[in-house]
Design an enzyme around this catalytic site. Structure first.
Site, PDB file in Angstrom:
ATOM      1  N   TRP A 321       0.834  -1.207   0.000  1.00 53.85           N
ATOM      2  CA  TRP A 321       0.000   0.000   0.000  1.00 53.85           C
ATOM      3  C   TRP A 321       0.865   1.252   0.000  1.00 53.85           C
ATOM      4  O   TRP A 321       0.385   2.345  -0.316  1.00 53.85           O
ATOM      5  CB  TRP A 321      -0.952   0.006   1.198  1.00 53.85           C
ATOM      6  CG  TRP A 321      -0.331   0.396   2.526  1.00 53.85           C
ATOM      7  CD1 TRP A 321       0.818  -0.080   3.075  1.00 53.85           C
ATOM      8  CD2 TRP A 321      -0.844   1.362   3.459  1.00 53.85           C
ATOM      9  NE1 TRP A 321       1.051   0.502   4.305  1.00 53.85           N
ATOM     10  CE2 TRP A 321       0.048   1.394   4.565  1.00 53.85           C
ATOM     11  CE3 TRP A 321      -1.969   2.178   3.492  1.00 53.85           C
ATOM     12  CZ2 TRP A 321      -0.148   2.223   5.662  1.00 53.85           C
ATOM     13  CZ3 TRP A 321      -2.168   3.004   4.597  1.00 53.85           C
ATOM     14  CH2 TRP A 321      -1.264   3.026   5.663  1.00 53.85           C
ATOM     15  N   ASP A 322       2.148   1.094   0.345  1.00 54.01           N
ATOM     16  CA  ASP A 322       3.071   2.226   0.355  1.00 54.01           C
ATOM     17  C   ASP A 322       3.040   2.978  -0.972  1.00 54.01           C
ATOM     18  O   ASP A 322       3.150   4.201  -1.010  1.00 54.01           O
ATOM     19  CB  ASP A 322       4.501   1.743   0.627  1.00 54.01           C
ATOM     20  CG  ASP A 322       4.636   0.987   1.926  1.00 54.01           C
ATOM     21  OD1 ASP A 322       3.835   0.061   2.149  1.00 54.01           O
ATOM     22  OD2 ASP A 322       5.545   1.301   2.707  1.00 54.01           O
ATOM     23  N   GLU A 450      -0.349  -2.204  12.554  1.00 51.76           N
ATOM     24  CA  GLU A 450      -0.190  -3.654  12.586  1.00 51.76           C
ATOM     25  C   GLU A 450       0.004  -4.213  13.996  1.00 51.76           C
ATOM     26  O   GLU A 450      -0.108  -5.421  14.203  1.00 51.76           O
ATOM     27  CB  GLU A 450       0.971  -4.057  11.675  1.00 51.76           C
ATOM     28  CG  GLU A 450       0.652  -3.807  10.202  1.00 51.76           C
ATOM     29  CD  GLU A 450       1.863  -3.937   9.294  1.00 51.76           C
ATOM     30  OE1 GLU A 450       1.677  -4.220   8.102  1.00 51.76           O
ATOM     31  OE2 GLU A 450       3.000  -3.736   9.791  1.00 51.76           O
ATOM     32  N   LYS A 513       1.456   1.674  15.981  1.00 51.80           N
ATOM     33  CA  LYS A 513       2.702   1.542  15.233  1.00 51.80           C
ATOM     34  C   LYS A 513       2.976   2.751  14.352  1.00 51.80           C
ATOM     35  O   LYS A 513       4.096   3.246  14.285  1.00 51.80           O
ATOM     36  CB  LYS A 513       2.661   0.280  14.362  1.00 51.80           C
ATOM     37  CG  LYS A 513       3.906   0.098  13.488  1.00 51.80           C
ATOM     38  CD  LYS A 513       3.802  -1.118  12.593  1.00 51.80           C
ATOM     39  CE  LYS A 513       5.026  -1.225  11.699  1.00 51.80           C
ATOM     40  NZ  LYS A 513       4.951  -2.384  10.779  1.00 51.80           N
ATOM     41  N   GLN A 514       1.939   3.230  13.629  1.00 50.90           N
ATOM     42  CA  GLN A 514       2.134   4.260  12.612  1.00 50.90           C
ATOM     43  C   GLN A 514       0.816   4.986  12.380  1.00 50.90           C
ATOM     44  O   GLN A 514      -0.196   4.664  12.998  1.00 50.90           O
ATOM     45  CB  GLN A 514       2.610   3.629  11.314  1.00 50.90           C
ATOM     46  CG  GLN A 514       1.623   2.621  10.740  1.00 50.90           C
ATOM     47  CD  GLN A 514       2.197   1.854   9.560  1.00 50.90           C
ATOM     48  OE1 GLN A 514       3.258   1.260   9.651  1.00 50.90           O
ATOM     49  NE2 GLN A 514       1.483   1.868   8.449  1.00 50.90           N
TER      50      GLN A 514
END
Length: 711
Positions: A321-322, A450, A513-514
């Site tokens: 997906w980046d 995640e 996480k992000q």
């Protein structure tokens, strides 16, 4: 003196440090210099042309689309090609009397190693030719006006034999009219991606690299050429012949190579770039971020972007997906041809996504979490491949962005419609109506965070699914009314008491996480008040792992700018590019240097913080481009060159209190645009070649509805 490689005599150049057609620049926003290479060789710069790439002085070259492996024991990864261009040069001159400079000129796409010792000078250039995609070129320009000869030692870092490709030496005829020996090897990957996949072949052609040369004293400069040509069976059935032909053509006039290469890079930069004045570190980070992205793509090579770029095996070189969420948004405004290439990669692998969806018992297309050549799932971790399904909506959202930015209805209907339909059908099969909640829910997914693993009703996943269905219903003929019904009644977790979006059902406030929920504000632009947006930012910022992936801080910067908290935006922005490591601005996934290198996912997030954060740009629907400019900290001016909106190429220059817009050119079939000042309602026709000045405030650029607007 005998010639080396390329089988050509030593050419004459103009002067030391202005050999041939290249003028060497002093350190600036596009020329990064250092007296030494990084102690960590992973942070060496890379050269690439979107077909092949290498980290300088490494023993490895990678080619786009060439992978080896399939099983858990040998997972799919980029296939290593031993380097025949990693030439290290040393002389017999005293090190105390020498000066060394290493530089990466991203504007030229050339890495330089310069060596000075009194009246002896050497300039070592390495580049992946932007025009002739099969070529890696090393040039060594020399001038010796010492009394005595200088001994030059050459060592190539070929490294061990490839464990991925079964190479064998091939005998080739020598190039016509030349005496230098030509070497060649070719072979096939060992393990195909699927049991029935074709074994891809790779051929490498190069000339001899002498271990030692004697450079006689002479008033004339001399240039040595070392050329490597690589071709694969993806490009030609007879890939050995293709590599040999590429090598032979290049060796005829090698002195012409660098001029065409630099010209091509100049044209690429002129097509779209971001510039800032006032802060050299910021300016170099911007140039480096765009360079490492551009050097991993080419419009004639339909392949995707990997988090580690083309020059590394980071994340096995797979596409995540980046690509759509992080690297794609800057390209959609600055390099739309390359943005189309990214989506073409998905269009060509739609059937594999449909097959995966069927395997899991769903309809439509379930794009893999990680993909490589065939479009099949190649993720080595089942929890991600099974549950990280938001990528389906991420890809559809990127299609919507490109359509909205380009206004290209023909592209939408003739290329994108099948993907839009298939992704909508996937979400219909995933969403289930919940009687108690009176809404559609999506269970058993992994969100972008995640750490959460498998949850129900990820706020991000449900929102991207809702947007996917709305888009499909808007643009597709004969769209199902069920798409609209599900979208309108999609459940997205919301805490009324605390006025924020929980990450998923049952979320207890644990570490994230992000960037996850904050992506609802941007890029998804979900409908919410500024108060809710501010609550989401305040809640998640202290709970987000500060050692997480590089792109997260960029999204906080954009969010804080949107809600008007400029101090917090500046703090997040300054933290967003500490992962770009000097001197060559190579991105690491983690701030301390850990994780993937060169992490262009982080570079993409950072570029978004400039275009969509401080530039305040928003592709709003299919009819408007919003511009709400503000200078980033440390900058005295920022410029967006070559923004492509509905076929109009626009330059933006942002100052402290005022900005300027200039339509450079307009495609023949493109509509005229007008600028709308929202505070006054005034409208100004944007004429080609005429600058328009505005105060730094929110304005709208849109297609002209009435020809008679203010002059």
């Amino acid at each position: 003196m005998a010639s080396v490689l390329a089988a050509v005599g030593l050419a004459v150049a103009v002067a030391v440090f202005s050999f041939g057609h290249v003028v060497v620049a002093a350190p600036n926003s596009t020329n990064f210099e250092s007296s030494a290479l990084p102690s960590d060789p992973r942070l060496n710069p890379s050269v690439g042309n979107g077909y092949l790439a290498t980290t300088v002085f490494s023993d490895t070259v990678y080619v786009s689309g060439i992978y080896n492996g399939r099983s858990t024991k040998t997972p799919s990864h980029r296939a290593r090609i031993p380097s025949t261009s990693a030439i290290v040069l040393r002389t017999n001159l005293s090190s105390n009397a020498t000066e060394k400079i290493f530089s990466l000129n991203v504007e030229q796409g050339v890495f330089y190693h310069r060596f000075l010792a009194g009246n002896f000078s050497l300039e070592h250039r390495i580049y992946a030719h932007r025009v002739y995609k099969h070529l890696l070129v090393t040039e060594v320009a020399l001038k010796n006006t010492l009394r005595d000869p200088v001994r030059l030692n050459l060592t190539n870092a070929f490294g061990p034999p490839s464990a991925d490709i079964e190479f064998e030496r091939v005998e080739l005829p020598r190039s016509s009219g030349h005496d230098a020996k030509i070497n060649a090897m070719s072979g096939y990957i060992r393990i195909t991606e699927e049991p029935d996949s074709a074994k891809l072949g790779v051929a490498v052609v190069w000339g001899d690299i002498p271990s030692q040369m004697v450079i006689q004293s002479s008033p004339e400069p001399q240039i040595l050429y070392f050329i490597t040509a690589i071709a694969t069976s993806l490009d030609a059935k007879d890939f050995v012949t293709r590599a040999h032909e590429a090598y032979s053509v290049a060796s005829q006039k090698p002195e012409m190579l660098i001029a065409s290469h630099v010209k091509a890079w100049k044209e690429l930069w002129d097509a779209g770039r971001i510039e800032v004045d006032g802060d050299l570190n910021l300016a170099q980070t911007i140039s480096g971020s765009l360079y490492y992205t551009l050097s991993s793509l080419r419009s004639s090579r339909v392949f995707g972007l990997s988090p580690g770029g083309l020059a590394t095996n980071g994340y096995n070189g797979h596409v995540f997906w980046d690509q759509e969420t992080w690297m794609f948004p800057p390209l959609v405004l600055l390099h739309q041809d390359l943005a189309r290439t990214c989506l073409s990669y998905r269009f060509e692998r739609l059937q594999a996504a449909k097959e995966k969806s069927k395997k899991y018992g769903f309809k439509g297309a379930m794009f893999p979490w990680e993909s490589a050549l065939t479009g099949s799932e190649v993720c080595p971790g089942e929890i991600y491949s099974d549950y990280e399904q938001h990528i389906v909506g991420d890809i559809a959202f990127a299609v919507k962005q490109l359509w909205a930015a380009s206004g290209d209805q023909h592209w939408l209907e003739n290329e994108a419609f099948p993907l839009i339909k298939a992704t909508a059908e996937f979400w219909v099969s995933r969403a289930v109506y919940n009687d108690s909640q009176k809404a559609y829910v999506i269970c058993n997914v992994m969100p972008p965070d995640e750490y959460a693993e498998v949850v129900n009703n990820s706020a991000y996943t449900n929102t991207i699914a809702k947007l996917n269905l709305e888009f499909a219903y808007e643009v597709l003929p004969n769209a199902s009314d069920s798409w609209k019904t599900i979208a309108e009644n999609m459940y997205v977790p919301f805490d009324v008491t605390n006025n924020y979006h929980p990450e998923y059902d049952g979320y207890q406030g644990g570490e994230v996480k992000q960037a996850d929920v904050i992506l609802l504000g941007f890029p998804l632009m979900a409908n919410m008040s500024l108060n809710v947006r501010r609550s989401d930012l305040r809640f998640y910022e202290p709970r987000t792992n500060p050692r997480g992936p590089a792109m997260t801080k960029s999204m906080f910067a954009i969010g804080w700018l949107d809600v008007g908290d400029y101090a917090r935006a500046e703090s997040s922005f300054n933290e967003s590019f500490v992962n770009a490591k000097a001197p060559f601005m190579v991105w690491t996934e983690e701030a301390d240097g850990g994780g993937a290198v060169n992490f262009i996912t982080g570079a993409g997030g950072f570029l978004q913080s400039l275009l969509y954060g401080y530039g305040g740009m928003r592709i709003h629907g299919q009819s408007q481009l919003l511009f709400n400019p503000r200078l980033p900290p440390g900058a005295t001016q920022m410029r967006f060159k070559g923004v492509d909106y509905h076929g109009n190429i626009i330059d933006f220059a942002i100052g402290r209190s005022e900005s300027e817009l200039l339509v450079q050119s307009r495609a023949q079939s493109a509509p005229f645009l007008q600028l709308v000042i929202l505070s006054t309602g005034n409208k100004y026709r944007l004429e080609t070649g005429i600058k328009v000045g505005i105060s730094n405030e929110l304005v709208v650029i849109e297609e002209i509805a009435d020809y008679f607007v203010n002059a």
